[in-house]
Design an enzyme around this catalytic site. Structure first.
Site, PDB file in Angstrom:
ATOM      1  N   ALA A   1       0.795  -1.230   0.000  1.00  0.00           N
ATOM      2  CA  ALA A   1       0.000   0.000   0.000  1.00  0.00           C
ATOM      3  C   ALA A   1       0.837   1.295   0.000  1.00  0.00           C
ATOM      4  O   ALA A   1       0.652   2.156  -0.875  1.00  0.00           O
ATOM      5  CB  ALA A   1      -0.982  -0.032   1.175  1.00  0.00           C
TER       6      ALA A   1
ATOM      7  N   ASN B   1      -6.701  -6.567   3.929  1.00  0.00           N
ATOM      8  CA  ASN B   1      -5.300  -6.932   3.698  1.00  0.00           C
ATOM      9  C   ASN B   1      -5.305  -8.149   2.783  1.00  0.00           C
ATOM     10  O   ASN B   1      -6.361  -8.658   2.404  1.00  0.00           O
ATOM     11  CB  ASN B   1      -4.603  -7.216   5.031  1.00  0.00           C
ATOM     12  CG  ASN B   1      -3.091  -7.307   4.881  1.00  0.00           C
ATOM     13  OD1 ASN B   1      -2.474  -6.430   4.268  1.00  0.00           O
ATOM     14  ND2 ASN B   1      -2.478  -8.356   5.399  1.00  0.00           N
TER      15      ASN B   1
ATOM     16  N   ASP C   1      -4.209  -2.642   3.639  1.00  0.00           N
ATOM     17  CA  ASP C   1      -4.313  -1.832   2.419  1.00  0.00           C
ATOM     18  C   ASP C   1      -5.339  -0.720   2.561  1.00  0.00           C
ATOM     19  O   ASP C   1      -5.239   0.316   1.912  1.00  0.00           O
ATOM     20  CB  ASP C   1      -4.670  -2.719   1.228  1.00  0.00           C
ATOM     21  CG  ASP C   1      -3.459  -3.527   0.822  1.00  0.00           C
ATOM     22  OD1 ASP C   1      -3.195  -4.550   1.463  1.00  0.00           O
ATOM     23  OD2 ASP C   1      -2.747  -3.089  -0.098  1.00  0.00           O
TER      24      ASP C   1
HETATM   25  O1  MRU Z   1      -1.001  -7.435  -3.466  1.00  0.00           O
HETATM   26  P1  MRU Z   1       0.035  -6.758  -2.622  1.00  0.00           P
HETATM   27  O2  MRU Z   1       1.333  -7.489  -2.600  1.00  0.00           O
HETATM   28  O3  MRU Z   1       0.187  -5.314  -2.992  1.00  0.00           O
HETATM   29  O4  MRU Z   1      -0.581  -6.820  -1.161  1.00  0.00           O
HETATM   30  C1  MRU Z   1       0.149  -6.211  -0.132  1.00  0.00           C
HETATM   31  C2  MRU Z   1      -0.457  -6.415   1.195  1.00  0.00           C
HETATM   32  O5  MRU Z   1      -1.495  -7.006   1.355  1.00  0.00           O
HETATM   33  C3  MRU Z   1       0.240  -5.770   2.349  1.00  0.00           C
HETATM   34  O6  MRU Z   1       0.036  -6.496   3.512  1.00  0.00           O
HETATM   35  C4  MRU Z   1      -0.348  -4.366   2.533  1.00  0.00           C
HETATM   36  O7  MRU Z   1      -0.216  -3.637   1.358  1.00  0.00           O
HETATM   37  C5  MRU Z   1       0.275  -3.639   3.638  1.00  0.00           C
HETATM   38  S1  MRU Z   1       1.824  -3.002   3.125  1.00  0.00           S
HETATM   39  C6  MRU Z   1       2.694  -2.336   4.367  1.00  0.00           C
END
Ligand code: MRU
Length: 368
Positions: free
Chosen positions: A56, A258, A248
Site C-alpha cells: 500500500a 489486507n 491496504d
Molecule cells: O497485493 P500486494 O502485494 O500489494 O498486497 C500487499 C499487502 O497485502 C500488504 O500487507 C499491505 O499492502 C500492507 S503493506 C505495508
C-alpha cells in the site's frame, strides 16, 4: 534497508536523469535484484498493475511519482485535462489500497495550490518526495510503538523467543523503508530481543515466500516459511505469541482489508486467544468509509495467477501450470477482517483500538 551491504529504498529519482523514477522490480525478487526505470505515466500504471511495485504505501508513492512524470510530458502543456486523465489512470491501477488515490490526490492538491512560483514538475516532485519521507518516518514510528508489544511478550516469556506470525509482505519492500508489520520486528531484533517469525507463503503471488523471507533473512531475523494453511495449527500448538499484519485500507469502523487469507488468521487467532494487530500508517486509513465489510473495494485479479506458479529453475524465472488445462479459477486478492477480531491498530501516532471512536481520535491528533 541494505541488500548485499548496499542501502536501498524501494523507489527513488534518478539524480543523473530527473525524468526517470527507479524502482526495485519485485516480480524478480528474490531470484534477481533488478532495477526498473519508469519514464511515463503508462510505465507507472503498468508497474503498479503488474506488481513490479506493490504494497500500500509503495504504490501510493509510485502514484505520486506518476503525477510528477505526467508534468514532464509534453502533453501536459497542450492538454489541460492531461493531468486529470493521468490521475484517473494511475488510481485505476489497483483498487484496494487507499494510499494510491490518497497520494495521487495529495500531489494534485499541491499543484492546484501552487502559489510558490515553482514550476509544476518542481511542485509535483517535492510532493512525491515528501510522501516518501513521511511514509519512512511513519514506518519508523510504527516500529517504536509496536516494539513495546514485543518487549512485553519477551518479558512474559523470560527471554525465550517471541514467535510472531505475519502474512504477505508488509515489510520495507511494501513501503519506502522499514515496513509496517516488520518495523517492530526489525526494531526488536536490533535491541537483541530473541524472536522468530512465521511467514505465510501467501499464494498466489507468494509475497511471503519471495519477499518477506528475503528481507527478514537479509537482515538476519530468524524466520520460517509456512504454507498459508499452517497458521491455525501453529496457534493451537501455542507456537504463535502474536500476529502482526499490514493493511491496504482500514475503514472508519476499524474493519481492515489486507492480502487474501488475513481474515482466516484473525479467526484462528481469536479462537486461540492470541493478539492480532494490524500495523499501518494513517495514510492507509480511509475515514470516508464507514463500514469496511460493506464498502472496501476488493481487487479481483486474473485466475491465471492461481492456476500457475512462478519459481526459479535452470537459472531463470519460470511459470508452471499446477492444475488441469482450462481450470476455472477465481482470484480475490484481498479480504476484510472485521474490527471485532482485531486487538489493536499500530499506527505512527500510537496503538489504538480498531474502533470508530479511536480512529476518529487519531485524525483529531489525540495520541493514544
Ligand atoms: O497485493 P500486494 O502485494 O500489494 O498486497 C500487499 C499487502 O497485502 C500488504 O500487507 C499491505 O499492502 C500492507 S503493506 C505495508
Amino acid at each position: 534497508m541494505k541488500i548485499n551491504g548496499k542501502n536501498y529504498q524501494t523507489i527513488w529519482l534518478d539524480e543523473d536523469d530527473r525524468g526517470i523514477v527507479r524502482v526495485i522490480d519485485q516480480q524478480k525478487l528474490p531470484f534477481f535484484l533488478e532495477i526498473k526505470d519508469l519514464r511515463t505515466v503508462d510505465d507507472v500504471f503498468y508497474a503498479i498493475r503488474n506488481m513490479t511495485v506493490r504494497g500500500a504505501p509503495l504504490i501510493g508513492a509510485a502514484g505520486a511519482f506518476g503525477i510528477y512524470l505526467a508534468t514532464l510530458d509534453p502533453a501536459f502543456r497542450k492538454d489541460n485535462k492531461f493531468i486529470e486523465k493521468a490521475a484517473g489512470l494511475l488510481i485505476s491501477a489497483r483498487p484496494t489500497a487507499v494510499n494510491l488515490a490518497w497520494a495521487v490526490n495529495f500531489v494534485l492538491e499541491r499543484l492546484k495550490k501552487n502559489n510558490s512560483g515553482s514550476t509544476a514538475p518542481e511542485i509535483a516532485l517535492k510532493a512525491a518526495l515528501d510522501i516518501c519521507e513521511t511514509e519512512k518516518e511513519n514506518c519508523r514510528r510504527i516500529g517504536v510503538h509496536g516494539l513495546a508489544l514485543i518487549e512485553k511478550l519477551s518479558r512474559e516469556k523470560n527471554g525465550k523467543p517471541v514467535n510472531i506470525l505475519t502474512h504477505c509482505n508488509a515489510g520495507w519492500l511494501a513501503c519506502i523503508d522499514y515496513g509496517t508489520a516488520t518495523a517492530p520486528i526489525y526494531m526488536a531484533y536490533d535491541r537483541g530481543i530473541s524472536l522468530h517469525v512465521w511467514v505465510d507463503e501467501t499464494r498466489p503471488a507468494n509475497q511471503g515466500a519471495r519477499l518477506t523471507v528475503f528481507e527478514l533473512g537479509s537482515y538476519g531475523v530468524p524466520c520460517t516459511l509456512i504454507t498459508d494453511n499452517c497458521g491455525g495449527h501453529l496457534m493451537q500448538q501455542k507456537e504463535v505469541d502474536i500476529v502482526i499484519v499490514g493493511s491496504d485500507r482500514t475503514a472508519r469502523n476499524g474493519d481492515s482489508a489486507n492480502k487474501i487469507g488475513t481474515y482466516l488468521k484473525a479467526l484462528a487467532a481469536w479462537d486461540n486467544g492470541i493478539s492480532f494487530y494490524v500495523a499501518l500508517p494513517t495514510t492507509s486509513i480511509d475515514p470516508g468509509i464507514a463500514d469496511g465489510m460493506k464498502e472496501i473495494p476488493v481487487e479481483l485479479r486474473s485466475g491465471n495467477e492461481v492456476t500457475t506458479v512462478s519459481g526459479f529453475a535452470e537459472g531463470r524465472i519460470q511459470q508452471v501450470r499446477i492444475c488441469p488445462e482450462n481450470t476455472v479459477a477465481m482470484n480475490w486478492s484481498f479480504d476484510v477482517t472485521p474490527a471485532r477480531l482485531i486487538t489493536g491498530l499500530i499506527t505512527e501516532k500510537g496503538i489504538c483500538r480498531a474502533s470508530e471512536e479511536d480512529i476518529t481520535d487519531l485524525f483529531s491528533d489525540k495520541q493514544k
